[in-house]
Design a protein around this motif. Structure first.
Motif, PDB file in Angstrom:
ATOM      1  N   SER A  48      11.511   7.469 -12.183  1.00  0.00           N
ATOM      2  CA  SER A  48      11.841   7.828 -13.576  1.00  0.00           C
ATOM      3  C   SER A  48      13.207   7.253 -13.950  1.00  0.00           C
ATOM      4  O   SER A  48      13.416   6.871 -15.102  1.00  0.00           O
ATOM      5  CB  SER A  48      11.745   9.338 -13.811  1.00  0.00           C
ATOM      6  OG  SER A  48      12.870   9.994 -13.340  1.00  0.00           O
ATOM      7  N   GLU A  49      14.110   7.121 -12.973  1.00  0.00           N
ATOM      8  CA  GLU A  49      15.420   6.497 -13.242  1.00  0.00           C
ATOM      9  C   GLU A  49      15.223   5.017 -13.610  1.00  0.00           C
ATOM     10  O   GLU A  49      15.832   4.503 -14.539  1.00  0.00           O
ATOM     11  CB  GLU A  49      16.262   6.573 -11.961  1.00  0.00           C
ATOM     12  CG  GLU A  49      17.660   7.102 -12.193  1.00  0.00           C
ATOM     13  CD  GLU A  49      18.333   7.309 -10.852  1.00  0.00           C
ATOM     14  OE1 GLU A  49      18.389   8.466 -10.423  1.00  0.00           O
ATOM     15  OE2 GLU A  49      18.763   6.316 -10.225  1.00  0.00           O
ATOM     16  N   ARG A  50      14.314   4.360 -12.870  1.00  0.00           N
ATOM     17  CA  ARG A  50      14.028   2.947 -13.111  1.00  0.00           C
ATOM     18  C   ARG A  50      13.438   2.753 -14.528  1.00  0.00           C
ATOM     19  O   ARG A  50      13.875   1.892 -15.284  1.00  0.00           O
ATOM     20  CB  ARG A  50      13.040   2.422 -12.063  1.00  0.00           C
ATOM     21  CG  ARG A  50      12.870   0.910 -12.065  1.00  0.00           C
ATOM     22  CD  ARG A  50      11.698   0.502 -11.191  1.00  0.00           C
ATOM     23  NE  ARG A  50      10.434   0.865 -11.815  1.00  0.00           N
ATOM     24  CZ  ARG A  50       9.784   0.131 -12.710  1.00  0.00           C
ATOM     25  NH1 ARG A  50      10.262  -1.026 -13.076  1.00  0.00           N
ATOM     26  NH2 ARG A  50       8.651   0.553 -13.248  1.00  0.00           N
ATOM     27  N   GLU A  51      12.474   3.630 -14.862  1.00  0.00           N
ATOM     28  CA  GLU A  51      11.859   3.534 -16.201  1.00  0.00           C
ATOM     29  C   GLU A  51      12.901   3.725 -17.294  1.00  0.00           C
ATOM     30  O   GLU A  51      12.914   3.021 -18.306  1.00  0.00           O
ATOM     31  CB  GLU A  51      10.757   4.585 -16.359  1.00  0.00           C
ATOM     32  CG  GLU A  51       9.438   4.133 -15.771  1.00  0.00           C
ATOM     33  CD  GLU A  51       8.413   5.260 -15.687  1.00  0.00           C
ATOM     34  OE1 GLU A  51       8.577   6.286 -16.382  1.00  0.00           O
ATOM     35  OE2 GLU A  51       7.464   5.115 -14.897  1.00  0.00           O
ATOM     36  N   HIS A  52      13.808   4.661 -17.059  1.00  0.00           N
ATOM     37  CA  HIS A  52      14.871   4.939 -18.031  1.00  0.00           C
ATOM     38  C   HIS A  52      15.761   3.707 -18.197  1.00  0.00           C
ATOM     39  O   HIS A  52      16.080   3.296 -19.323  1.00  0.00           O
ATOM     40  CB  HIS A  52      15.684   6.137 -17.537  1.00  0.00           C
ATOM     41  CG  HIS A  52      16.814   6.500 -18.436  1.00  0.00           C
ATOM     42  ND1 HIS A  52      16.631   7.199 -19.604  1.00  0.00           N
ATOM     43  CD2 HIS A  52      18.142   6.223 -18.361  1.00  0.00           C
ATOM     44  CE1 HIS A  52      17.799   7.360 -20.199  1.00  0.00           C
ATOM     45  NE2 HIS A  52      18.741   6.772 -19.466  1.00  0.00           N
ATOM     46  N   LEU A  53      16.142   3.089 -17.062  1.00  0.00           N
ATOM     47  CA  LEU A  53      17.019   1.910 -17.104  1.00  0.00           C
ATOM     48  C   LEU A  53      16.333   0.726 -17.795  1.00  0.00           C
ATOM     49  O   LEU A  53      16.945   0.048 -18.617  1.00  0.00           O
ATOM     50  CB  LEU A  53      17.440   1.506 -15.682  1.00  0.00           C
ATOM     51  CG  LEU A  53      18.561   2.356 -15.078  1.00  0.00           C
ATOM     52  CD1 LEU A  53      18.771   1.980 -13.621  1.00  0.00           C
ATOM     53  CD2 LEU A  53      19.852   2.174 -15.871  1.00  0.00           C
ATOM     54  N   VAL A  54      15.034   0.514 -17.447  1.00  0.00           N
ATOM     55  CA  VAL A  54      14.286  -0.587 -18.067  1.00  0.00           C
ATOM     56  C   VAL A  54      14.221  -0.369 -19.580  1.00  0.00           C
ATOM     57  O   VAL A  54      14.477  -1.274 -20.383  1.00  0.00           O
ATOM     58  CB  VAL A  54      12.866  -0.712 -17.461  1.00  0.00           C
ATOM     59  CG1 VAL A  54      11.986  -1.632 -18.291  1.00  0.00           C
ATOM     60  CG2 VAL A  54      12.943  -1.211 -16.027  1.00  0.00           C
ATOM     61  N   GLY A  55      13.924   0.886 -19.993  1.00  0.00           N
ATOM     62  CA  GLY A  55      13.857   1.212 -21.421  1.00  0.00           C
ATOM     63  C   GLY A  55      15.206   0.959 -22.084  1.00  0.00           C
ATOM     64  O   GLY A  55      15.275   0.407 -23.188  1.00  0.00           O
ATOM     65  N   GLN A 111      15.782  -2.917 -22.245  1.00  0.00           N
ATOM     66  CA  GLN A 111      14.894  -3.550 -23.237  1.00  0.00           C
ATOM     67  C   GLN A 111      15.231  -3.131 -24.661  1.00  0.00           C
ATOM     68  O   GLN A 111      15.064  -3.883 -25.610  1.00  0.00           O
ATOM     69  CB  GLN A 111      13.429  -3.248 -22.921  1.00  0.00           C
ATOM     70  CG  GLN A 111      12.949  -4.023 -21.698  1.00  0.00           C
ATOM     71  CD  GLN A 111      11.533  -3.641 -21.279  1.00  0.00           C
ATOM     72  OE1 GLN A 111      11.005  -2.626 -21.715  1.00  0.00           O
ATOM     73  NE2 GLN A 111      10.957  -4.440 -20.413  1.00  0.00           N
ATOM     74  N   GLY A 112      15.758  -1.891 -24.773  1.00  0.00           N
ATOM     75  CA  GLY A 112      16.104  -1.381 -26.108  1.00  0.00           C
ATOM     76  C   GLY A 112      17.459  -1.874 -26.575  1.00  0.00           C
ATOM     77  O   GLY A 112      17.780  -1.815 -27.755  1.00  0.00           O
ATOM     78  N   ALA A 113      18.257  -2.421 -25.626  1.00  0.00           N
ATOM     79  CA  ALA A 113      19.621  -2.875 -25.981  1.00  0.00           C
ATOM     80  C   ALA A 113      19.562  -4.109 -26.861  1.00  0.00           C
ATOM     81  O   ALA A 113      18.696  -4.967 -26.640  1.00  0.00           O
ATOM     82  CB  ALA A 113      20.413  -3.158 -24.715  1.00  0.00           C
ATOM     83  N   PRO A 114      20.406  -4.217 -27.856  1.00  0.00           N
ATOM     84  CA  PRO A 114      20.383  -5.383 -28.742  1.00  0.00           C
ATOM     85  C   PRO A 114      20.853  -6.655 -28.035  1.00  0.00           C
ATOM     86  O   PRO A 114      21.602  -6.588 -27.100  1.00  0.00           O
ATOM     87  CB  PRO A 114      21.375  -5.007 -29.861  1.00  0.00           C
ATOM     88  CG  PRO A 114      22.225  -3.908 -29.326  1.00  0.00           C
ATOM     89  CD  PRO A 114      21.463  -3.243 -28.227  1.00  0.00           C
TER      90      PRO A 114
END
Ligand code: AMP
Length: 144
Positions: free
Chosen positions: A131-138, A141-144
């Protein structure tokens, strides 16, 4: 993460045998539930000891097949280390590593309320990493 989070997922069922059950009966319980240890308890809630497949293997080697008809109280570990539902999983992982056992009963208000194995602890660590990995990927990817 706390012990109660693990129990919420896996449930609070604990396989127990009475102290007078034979080692042969213990083996049947281990096989039936596909588990590596059972809590020894006269009533299903208080703890007299814990006995794992490792205890059986070692004593079988020392004492031979006659062991199968002896009571589990002959081979159990009477000084059991337990934990509470509010304990941190990380602390339990350290305890298991330090003392080299793979099962720890959970006790609340003096009553047996679950058991945590090293497999449960490893699974919770993997779930947390995932879940930490998913959070980091999100986040990336969400970063401008
Ligand atoms: P295990 O790694 O759980 O198969 O157990 C290794 C040894 O530690 C065996 O002699 C068990 O009886 C003992 N043992 C297992 N769990 C505990 C515990 N929570 N407290 C004390 N001894 C334990």
């Amino acid at each position: 993460m706390r012990i109660r989070d693990i129990l919420r997922r896996k449930g609070d069922t604990v396989a127990t045998v009475g102290p007078d059950a034979t080692v042969r009966q213990l083996l049947a319980v281990l096989a039936e539930h596909n588990i590596g240890a059972v809590v020894v308890s006269p009533d299903g809630t208080s703890i007299s000891g814990i006995v794992s497949e490792r205890d059986v293997v070692r004593r079988l080697h020392d004492r031979g097949a006659g062991l199968l008809d002896r009571p589990v109280s002959d081979i159990m570990t009477a000084e059991v280390r337990s934990c509470g539902p509010g304990d941190q999983v990380e602390d339990l992982r350290r305890t298991m590593t330090e003392h080299r056992f793979r099962h720890v009963p959970v006790v609340e208000d003096g009553r047996l309320t679950g058991i945590v194995s090293i497999g449960d602890v490893v699974k919770s660590a993997i779930d947390e990493l995932e879940s930490e990995r998913e959070h980091l990927v999100g986040y990336i990817q969400g970063a401008p």
